[in-house]
Design an enzyme around this catalytic site. Structure first.
Site, mmCIF file in Angstrom:
data_model
loop_
_atom_site.group_PDB
_atom_site.id
_atom_site.type_symbol
_atom_site.label_atom_id
_atom_site.label_comp_id
_atom_site.label_asym_id
_atom_site.label_seq_id
_atom_site.Cartn_x
_atom_site.Cartn_y
_atom_site.Cartn_z
ATOM 1 N N CYS A 393 -12.944 -1.535 -10.654
ATOM 2 C CA CYS A 393 -11.974 -0.438 -11.048
ATOM 3 C C CYS A 393 -12.651 0.405 -12.368
ATOM 4 O O CYS A 393 -12.334 1.754 -12.610
ATOM 5 C CB CYS A 393 -10.699 -0.810 -11.052
ATOM 6 S SG CYS A 393 -10.582 -2.322 -11.669
ATOM 7 N N ARG A 422 -17.381 -13.816 -11.085
ATOM 8 C CA ARG A 422 -16.403 -14.373 -11.955
ATOM 9 C C ARG A 422 -16.716 -15.721 -12.037
ATOM 10 O O ARG A 422 -17.144 -16.448 -11.309
ATOM 11 C CB ARG A 422 -15.016 -14.277 -11.018
ATOM 12 C CG ARG A 422 -14.585 -12.873 -10.750
ATOM 13 C CD ARG A 422 -13.396 -12.630 -9.975
ATOM 14 N NE ARG A 422 -13.077 -10.983 -9.793
ATOM 15 C CZ ARG A 422 -12.013 -10.699 -8.990
ATOM 16 N NH1 ARG A 422 -11.294 -11.450 -8.413
ATOM 17 N NH2 ARG A 422 -12.033 -9.289 -8.937
ATOM 18 N N GLN A 440 -16.901 -7.366 -2.085
ATOM 19 C CA GLN A 440 -15.735 -7.001 -1.417
ATOM 20 C C GLN A 440 -15.498 -5.494 -1.175
ATOM 21 O O GLN A 440 -16.165 -4.766 -1.758
ATOM 22 C CB GLN A 440 -14.497 -7.255 -2.325
ATOM 23 C CG GLN A 440 -14.201 -6.684 -3.621
ATOM 24 C CD GLN A 440 -13.099 -7.279 -4.338
ATOM 25 O OE1 GLN A 440 -12.451 -8.421 -4.230
ATOM 26 N NE2 GLN A 440 -12.621 -6.589 -5.241
ATOM 27 N N ASP A 442 -14.362 -3.057 -1.654
ATOM 28 C CA ASP A 442 -13.382 -2.451 -2.744
ATOM 29 C C ASP A 442 -13.306 -0.736 -2.775
ATOM 30 O O ASP A 442 -14.156 -0.286 -2.751
ATOM 31 C CB ASP A 442 -14.078 -2.723 -4.218
ATOM 32 C CG ASP A 442 -12.692 -3.102 -5.455
ATOM 33 O OD1 ASP A 442 -11.875 -2.850 -5.037
ATOM 34 O OD2 ASP A 442 -13.411 -3.168 -6.657
ATOM 35 N N HIS A 444 -10.883 2.713 -4.639
ATOM 36 C CA HIS A 444 -9.926 3.214 -5.386
ATOM 37 C C HIS A 444 -9.637 4.831 -5.062
ATOM 38 O O HIS A 444 -10.430 5.297 -4.926
ATOM 39 C CB HIS A 444 -10.312 3.164 -6.974
ATOM 40 C CG HIS A 444 -10.597 1.435 -7.149
ATOM 41 N ND1 HIS A 444 -11.800 0.784 -7.206
ATOM 42 C CD2 HIS A 444 -9.827 0.476 -7.836
ATOM 43 C CE1 HIS A 444 -11.663 -0.205 -7.684
ATOM 44 N NE2 HIS A 444 -10.255 -0.602 -7.861
ATOM 45 N N LYS A 523 3.117 -3.263 -5.845
ATOM 46 C CA LYS A 523 1.838 -3.503 -4.792
ATOM 47 C C LYS A 523 2.449 -3.956 -3.547
ATOM 48 O O LYS A 523 3.696 -4.380 -3.565
ATOM 49 C CB LYS A 523 0.926 -4.716 -5.419
ATOM 50 C CG LYS A 523 1.573 -5.836 -5.687
ATOM 51 C CD LYS A 523 0.693 -6.811 -6.155
ATOM 52 C CE LYS A 523 1.206 -8.295 -6.552
ATOM 53 N NZ LYS A 523 0.039 -9.255 -6.912
ATOM 54 N N HIS A 570 -5.764 0.810 -6.094
ATOM 55 C CA HIS A 570 -6.661 -0.253 -5.691
ATOM 56 C C HIS A 570 -6.116 -0.656 -4.289
ATOM 57 O O HIS A 570 -5.235 -1.064 -3.924
ATOM 58 C CB HIS A 570 -6.460 -1.386 -6.912
ATOM 59 C CG HIS A 570 -6.691 -1.231 -8.181
ATOM 60 N ND1 HIS A 570 -7.573 -1.590 -9.105
ATOM 61 C CD2 HIS A 570 -5.520 -0.685 -8.919
ATOM 62 C CE1 HIS A 570 -7.426 -1.099 -10.204
ATOM 63 N NE2 HIS A 570 -6.145 -0.596 -10.256
#
Length: 703
Positions: A393, A422, A440, A442, A444, A523, A570
């Site tokens: 992000c 991570r 992933q 991912d 945005h 969310k 997200h």
């Protein structure tokens, strides 16, 4: 008084047989803090109920109680409980209800309502009911651990598949030979039907209640930020707990200790080593037996086991938490990504590529460095500190901000399959479900508030389209404003109403998780259900009002005279590709759908004199983009080759002999031994390509 209470308690424990061995408590060594703690709790309870009685006298008012079916009931604030409402409705509901949801918040059945309320009564088959049931069961386990080991309890949450309790124990480590003794104590606690009693106490009283336990004192200092908080008693156990809980321990009908392990305080290897005991419980013995059967099936489906057998992937000690995908596993990995990329193209997403390494100034600006640095791999480069990115992000905010933006560009949908890292602690690593290196799907979305509802609808339709291909059903949860949040309440309220409208128009049932949103926005969480009825969270749709503010993002409004802050969404559907592969391996039990399969086609010649034609067939399917293999083993019979291919889960097995060579055909059969007979080679290639491209779930039947 204290001495008398302790003596009576020790006599009771002796009658119950708490003398099991040298590292267990006996009547003479039972922890001193248990009777002292009970005495103080009873004193505080008297004060708590005196305050409640005074509030009832001065503040109780008539209230309206609204049920999910639209029915309205009457009650009195501070007096009427959800349990009383359940008893008015039916005997069955009074017996089966475990917990209430009051105005979106989980609530003890015996806790009086305080105002006009939207009331739901939850059973074990609901996520909220199951969570509370297992959390209450963890208190039973904690009580047994105190009585058996004399240990200091730490933390005992429910999980997606049961519950556990951590304790600090200086004696011998827990072993599975302890389980019968623990289960016996738990059964006795359950049989005695101890009430779960809730009282509210001050921070000073908390420190006095738990002065014997340095771990509970740490929790109070770190977690309790309000002047008062709740404490629950269940038999001999008194615990710092937000609750809620079931009414009494007698509602637990089946209880089983599962395993034990070591753990660290706060998951930090530099902190004290703790003992962790896992368990499971159910409202009936039948449900426990069914669960045990599912666990046996789950062991057979374990993705680590199937991954080895099918040569999909492996891990190595020289790179813990980072997976080596072998050719067949890489095919699955890349096919999943290609699937999502195809959907991106249809839905107006733009794919970007961002760096793996960023100066920590970026993470400081985004807020991740303050809250997440322990989970990041960081290192010095010359005179600066850099870190491998754990999420995309902030990088996408830099892309948005690299030039001025106009309202005409919105919504801007940026997708990124960049590698993420991570720093998970080694003890948390578990196959593909918990790794250090992953990718992933991912994305945005930057949009206006006016566009937000359409974008949310698009995200929901996107995940439905993807999960339908896999054959997954799923649950939806709306998580709303938490106690600690950033931004304006009006903005939160507007966004939550918008998400609610999107969920309602989507047409599938959803549940409210009040107060469970992130501090930066509400969310929608999505839990998919696999073939053996387990739930997994993969997808998420998360609104973010704060990241655009932190990066001072803006766009020029339609009037051209002012700028406006965009909203950021997200969004992930697969989530971690690694974790999704683990779920898919176990969901399909290694029996892959044709479009995703690393075992699509096996070519088997009947004899050596047609191997040249078998090679032609093999090459034809290879050139058409299929994962195809050929069995030229001269020492194996035809039936054995076919059986071997079926066991290896090849979707289609093409047998060729003299007849097929002469006619330019193949004899088609499937892994489930369905025989489709002789088909033309070109016809078969075309049909399999059609089935592959359409991603049908059961191509073998539809051939």
């Amino acid at each position: 008084m204290l001495t008398v209470l302790r003596t009576l308690f020790e006599r009771k424990c002796l009658r119950l047989g708490f003398i099991f061995g040298s590292h267990f408590c006996t009547a003479n060594t039972l922890p001193f803090y248990i009777p002292e703690r009970i005495l103080l709790f009873e004193k505080l309870k008297t004060s708590h109920y005196a305050c409640l009685a005074e509030r009832i006298q001065h503040s109780s008012l008539p209230i309206r109680i609204f049920m999910p079916d639209g029915k309205e009931l009457k009650g009195e604030s501070l007096i009427t409980t959800p349990y009383e409402i359940a008893s008015q409705i039916s005997q069955e509901l009074m017996t089966s209800a475990l917990v209430a949801r009051v105005n979106g918040i989980l609530w003890d059945l015996n806790r009086p309502l305080e105002e006009d309320s939207n009331l739901e009564l939850l059973k074990f088959d609901s996520p909220g009911g199951k969570e509370v049931y297992w959390h209450s069961s963890s208190h039973v386990l904690g009580a047994a651990m105190e009585q058996l080991y004399g240990a200091l309890l730490c933390w005992g949450p429910s999980t997606e598949s049961g519950f556990y309790y951590d304790m600090f124990h200086q004696g011998s480590p827990v072993s599975n030979s302890d389980y019968p003794a623990l289960e016996e104590i738990c059964r006795r606690i359950i049989k005695e039907k101890h009430q779960f009693e809730r009282i509210v106490v001050s921070r000073d009283d908390l420190f006095e209640l738990f002065k014997y336990n340095k771990y509970k004192l740490r929790m109070i200092n770190e977690k309790v930020t309000t002047p008062t908080t709740s404490v629950y008693r269940c038999g001999s156990l008194i615990d710092l707990c937000r609750g809620p809980h079931i009414r009494h321990t007698g509602q637990i009908k089946a209880f089983k200790i599962l395993k034990n392990s070591s753990a660290f305080w706060n998951g930090d290897p530099s902190q004290e080593t703790l003992q962790r005991i896992y368990a499971i419980s159910f409202p009936s013995s039948k449900q426990l037996k069914e669960w045990e059967q599912i666990q046996e099936e789950a062991r057979n489906r374990d993705h680590r086991k199937i991954g080895r057998e099918q040569e999909l992937f492996f891990f190595h000690e020289l790179s813990p938490g980072s997976c080596f995908f072998l050719p067949k596993g890489a095919h699955i990995y890349n096919t999943l990504i290609d699937f999502i990329k195809t959907e991106y193209w249809k839905r107006g997403y733009t794919e970007v590529v961002t760096p793996n390494i960023f100066n920590t100034k970026l993470w400081e600006k985004s807020g991740h460095w303050e809250h997440y640095r322990e989970n990041m791999f960081s290192f010095r480069v010359e005179n600066d500190t850099f870190a491998l990115k754990p999420m995309n992000c902030p990088g996408h905010c830099l892309i948005y901000d690299h030039r001025p933006r106009s309202w005409r560009e919105l919504p801007l949908r940026l997708a990124d399959f960049g590698v993420l890292h991570r720093n998970e602690v080694s003890g948390a690593l578990s196959g593909l479900t918990r790794v250090r290196r992953f990718q992933q799907d991912d994305a945005h979305i930057f949009c206006t508030m006016e566009q937000l509802e359409d974008e949310m609808n698009g995200c929901l339709e996107f995940l439905h389209a993807v999960y339908s291909v896999f054959g997954f059903t799923f649950r939806l949860h709306l998580s709303t404003r938490p106690e600690k949040f950033l931004g304006e309440i009006e903005t939160w309220d507007e966004a939550e109403k918008l998400l609610e409208r999107s969920l309602n128009s989507f047409g599938l049932p959803w549940e409210l998780n009040a107060g469970d949103g992130a501090f930066y926005g509400p969310k929608i969480d999505i839990h998919i259900q696999d073939a053996i009825k387990r739930y997994h969270q993969c997808a998420t749709i998360q609104l973010d009002f704060q990241m655009p503010a932190k990066f001072d993002l803006s766009y020029v409004r339609k009037d051209g005279s002012t700028t406006q802050r965009p909203v950021m969404i997200h969004r992930a559907i697969l989530g971690s590709v690694e974790r999704m592969i683990a779920i898919l391996v176990e969901n399909y039990a290694g029996k892959w759908p044709f479009w995703l399969s690393p075992f699509q086609v096996m070519v088997i010649p009947v004899a050596g004199n047609v191997e040249d034609y078998a090679q032609v067939v093999h090459q034809k399917f290879h050139d058409a983009g299929f994962i195809v293999d050929i069995d030229l083993d001269p020492g194996s019979t035809l039936n054995r080759k076919i059986r071997k291919a079926q066991l290896a889960q090849f979707n289609f097995i093409l047998v060729v002999g003299e007849k097929e060579k002469l006619n330019g055909t193949v004899n088609v059969r499937t892994r489930d031994n369905k025989q489709h007979g002789e088909r033309g080679l070109q016809e078969t290639v075309a049909r399999l390509k059609e089935l592959k491209d359409s991603r049908v779930e059961k191509a073998e039947e539809q051939f």
